[in-house]
Design an enzyme around this catalytic site. Structure first.
Site, PDB file in Angstrom:
ATOM      1  N   ARG A  82      45.412  51.019  56.589  1.00  0.00           N
ATOM      2  CA  ARG A  82      46.840  51.178  56.252  1.00  0.00           C
ATOM      3  C   ARG A  82      47.226  52.651  56.415  1.00  0.00           C
ATOM      4  O   ARG A  82      48.321  52.985  56.842  1.00  0.00           O
ATOM      5  CB  ARG A  82      47.135  50.702  54.823  1.00  0.00           C
ATOM      6  CG  ARG A  82      48.565  50.990  54.426  1.00  0.00           C
ATOM      7  CD  ARG A  82      49.094  50.292  53.158  1.00  0.00           C
ATOM      8  NE  ARG A  82      48.110  49.821  52.232  1.00  0.00           N
ATOM      9  CZ  ARG A  82      47.478  50.596  51.327  1.00  0.00           C
ATOM     10  NH1 ARG A  82      47.747  51.885  51.249  1.00  0.00           N
ATOM     11  NH2 ARG A  82      46.584  50.065  50.521  1.00  0.00           N
TER      12      ARG A  82
ATOM     13  N   LYS B 156      62.676  46.844  71.133  1.00  0.00           N
ATOM     14  CA  LYS B 156      63.660  46.765  72.209  1.00  0.00           C
ATOM     15  C   LYS B 156      63.133  47.505  73.448  1.00  0.00           C
ATOM     16  O   LYS B 156      62.146  47.110  74.017  1.00  0.00           O
ATOM     17  CB  LYS B 156      65.003  47.294  71.717  1.00  0.00           C
ATOM     18  CG  LYS B 156      65.383  46.822  70.299  1.00  0.00           C
ATOM     19  CD  LYS B 156      65.609  45.323  70.190  1.00  0.00           C
ATOM     20  CE  LYS B 156      65.685  44.798  68.764  1.00  0.00           C
ATOM     21  NZ  LYS B 156      66.642  45.449  67.880  1.00  0.00           N
TER      22      LYS B 156
ATOM     23  N   TYR C 102      74.049  48.126  63.656  1.00  0.00           N
ATOM     24  CA  TYR C 102      73.195  46.948  63.785  1.00  0.00           C
ATOM     25  C   TYR C 102      73.341  46.106  62.507  1.00  0.00           C
ATOM     26  O   TYR C 102      73.310  46.668  61.395  1.00  0.00           O
ATOM     27  CB  TYR C 102      71.750  47.410  63.977  1.00  0.00           C
ATOM     28  CG  TYR C 102      70.755  46.285  64.030  1.00  0.00           C
ATOM     29  CD1 TYR C 102      70.735  45.408  65.119  1.00  0.00           C
ATOM     30  CD2 TYR C 102      69.862  46.074  62.992  1.00  0.00           C
ATOM     31  CE1 TYR C 102      69.833  44.375  65.159  1.00  0.00           C
ATOM     32  CE2 TYR C 102      68.949  45.033  63.040  1.00  0.00           C
ATOM     33  CZ  TYR C 102      68.940  44.178  64.123  1.00  0.00           C
ATOM     34  OH  TYR C 102      68.048  43.158  64.164  1.00  0.00           O
TER      35      TYR C 102
HETATM   36  C1  LIG Z   1      66.816  45.557  66.477  1.00  0.00           C
HETATM   37  C2  LIG Z   1      67.411  46.766  65.886  1.00  0.00           C
HETATM   38  C3  LIG Z   1      66.989  47.242  64.643  1.00  0.00           C
HETATM   39  C4  LIG Z   1      65.950  46.528  63.803  1.00  0.00           C
HETATM   40  O1  LIG Z   1      64.706  46.536  64.407  1.00  0.00           O
HETATM   41  P1  LIG Z   1      63.591  45.367  64.235  1.00  0.00           P
HETATM   42  O2  LIG Z   1      62.490  45.850  65.090  1.00  0.00           O
HETATM   43  O3  LIG Z   1      64.227  44.097  64.699  1.00  0.00           O
HETATM   44  O4  LIG Z   1      63.257  45.314  62.784  1.00  0.00           O
HETATM   45  C5  LIG Z   1      67.562  48.417  64.172  1.00  0.00           C
HETATM   46  N1  LIG Z   1      68.509  49.066  64.872  1.00  0.00           N
HETATM   47  C6  LIG Z   1      68.943  48.623  66.056  1.00  0.00           C
HETATM   48  C7  LIG Z   1      69.993  49.389  66.776  1.00  0.00           C
HETATM   49  C8  LIG Z   1      68.422  47.464  66.602  1.00  0.00           C
HETATM   50  O5  LIG Z   1      68.887  47.023  67.776  1.00  0.00           O
END
Ligand SMILES: *Cc1c(COP(=O)(O)O)cnc(C)c1O
Length: 391
Positions: free
Chosen positions: A54, A205, A106
């Site tokens: 961790r 992403k 978001y």
């Molecule tokens: C998807 C997203 C998040 C959250 O991320 P996760 O990996 O889904 O927890 C935060 N900010 C933006 C701009 C995003 O597109």
């Protein structure tokens, strides 16, 4: 690559090499997936820098260094998701302190702010920060943090990071400015170079880039903030698994190539949509018609892979017809993968924001959001064209 000097290599070279050393035990060129929960010690407290997974993991270490290098920062920390990274940042605050956040966020960020941390006594102000002076009337002695997303989601507004940082630090250098850089990726902009304290990613992403992993990252140059966040990372425990770190490391190596194509394709699609007789409005920072185009041109290297639009009918029915009829664009949440996605923010990614709040931010119920992939642009345009013909 030993002693990689971040200042001497271009982004493309860093994407391939930063943070990566041949594995010391075997020379493996790719970072091994250290799938272990603990590490054997020679004597109590005598170890090789790793005690418990961790707290430290070599695969995660490599990824943290790589993302930090791409963001032109000193310190990187990775988390089990983008939301876990956001959660860690807000835990820097104490009840009674205040956050000024952009009003086009978001959906999950809005949700954790309003549903998890507001009840704990942290106050959030949602402000249209495309006008940097709008921040002035919200800054006060309790302000601890300013939260920016740019380009915003899904309206792709551009916030002038440097202008916000200048105003905030003039008021108090103690206030931390955070930029969620998920939509741009470090290929398009480096918020730390524009004065931000923290840059944050949903690596799910563009950094991962292949829609096969959920992971979050934070980069900062401020040692005290890094130490606090590392303490939170270890104490709260939202760390990513080594396999997931490996997948993002692999994704990073082509980030520059993918982003280049995402941007080229999105630019072509935005122009196609803008000229289409059935399309009423296109949101893309690369269009001259975009209200923040000039700031985008100044702040970013290109305009990104996200495009939003709605049709003249501006009805949910018309939007649903398009969503049901695309063949290459898949109907799904998320973004930033090699494949093109189409989504309906009002019922999908932004359903957790009340309709009234969405309206205030200018988000139409019929808005369609595209995450433009790296396929052939003409094929993608043809797909949108035939779907638009159905209305
Ligand atoms: C998807 C997203 C998040 C959250 O991320 P996760 O990996 O889904 O927890 C935060 N900010 C933006 C701009 C995003 O597109």
């Amino acid at each position: 690559m030993n002693n990689l000097d971040k200042n001497n290599f271009h982004f493309d070279t860093l994407a391939v090499h930063a943070g990566i050393e041949p594995d010391p035990t075997t020379g493996a060129i790719m970072t091994p997936i250290y799938q272990t929960s603990t590490y054997v010690q020679q004597a109590p407290g005598v170890h090789k820098g790793y005690e418990y997974a961790r707290t430290q993991n070599p695969t995660r270490d490599a990824l943290q260094k790589a993302i930090a290098a791409l963001e032109k920062g000193k310190y990187g920390l990775c988390f089990s998701s983008g939301m876990a990274a956001i959660d860690a940042v807000i835990k820097l605050l104490k009840p009674g302190q205040e956050v000024i956040a952009a009003n086009d966020l978001y959906g999950g960020t809005y949700r954790i702010f309003t549903k998890i941390f507001a009840p704990w006594g942290i106050q959030f102000h949602f402000v249209d920060l495309t006008d940097p002076s709008a921040i002035d009337s919200f800054l006060n002695s309790q302000t601890r943090l300013v939260w920016i997303e740019t380009p915003t989601n899904p309206l792709l507004k551009i916030i002038d990071i440097e202008a916000i940082v200048t105003r905030v630090t003039a008021y108090s250098p103690e206030i931390v400015t955070v930029v969620d850089n998920t939509f741009a990726s470090p290929y398009l902009q480096n918020p730390l170079e524009l004065g931000a304290t923290i840059t944050l990613h949903s690596a799910t992403k563009y950094l991962g880039g292949h829609s096969d992993v959920v992971l979050g990252a934070i980069v900062t140059n401020t040692e005290t903030i890094y130490e606090q966040l590392k303490f939170i990372q270890n104490s709260c425990g939202a760390v990513p698994g080594p396999m997931d770190c490996f997948l993002v490391l692999r994704g990073l190596k082509t980030l520059h190539l993918r982003m280049q194509r995402h941007c080229e394709n999105a630019y072509k699609i935005a122009h196609f949509l803008e000229q289409h007789p059935k399309v009423a409005k296109v949101y893309y920072p690369g269009l001259i018609s975009h209200p923040n185009h000039i700031i985008a041109a100044k702040q970013m290297n290109h305009y990104g892979g996200m495009v939003s639009f709605y049709t003249h009918g501006n009805t949910i029915e018309e939007s649903l017809t398009i969503l049901k009829n695309t063949k290459l664009f898949s109907l799904a949440e998320s973004l930033g993968g090699v494949e093109s996605l189409i989504g309906h923010p009002a019922t999908m990614t932004h359903a957790s924001i009340p309709e009234e709040e969405r309206k205030k931010a200018g988000l139409e119920n019929s808005l369609i959001r595209l995450s433009v992939g790296i396929e052939n642009a003409d094929d993608l345009i043809q797909d949108l064209n035939q779907a638009l013909d159905k209305i």
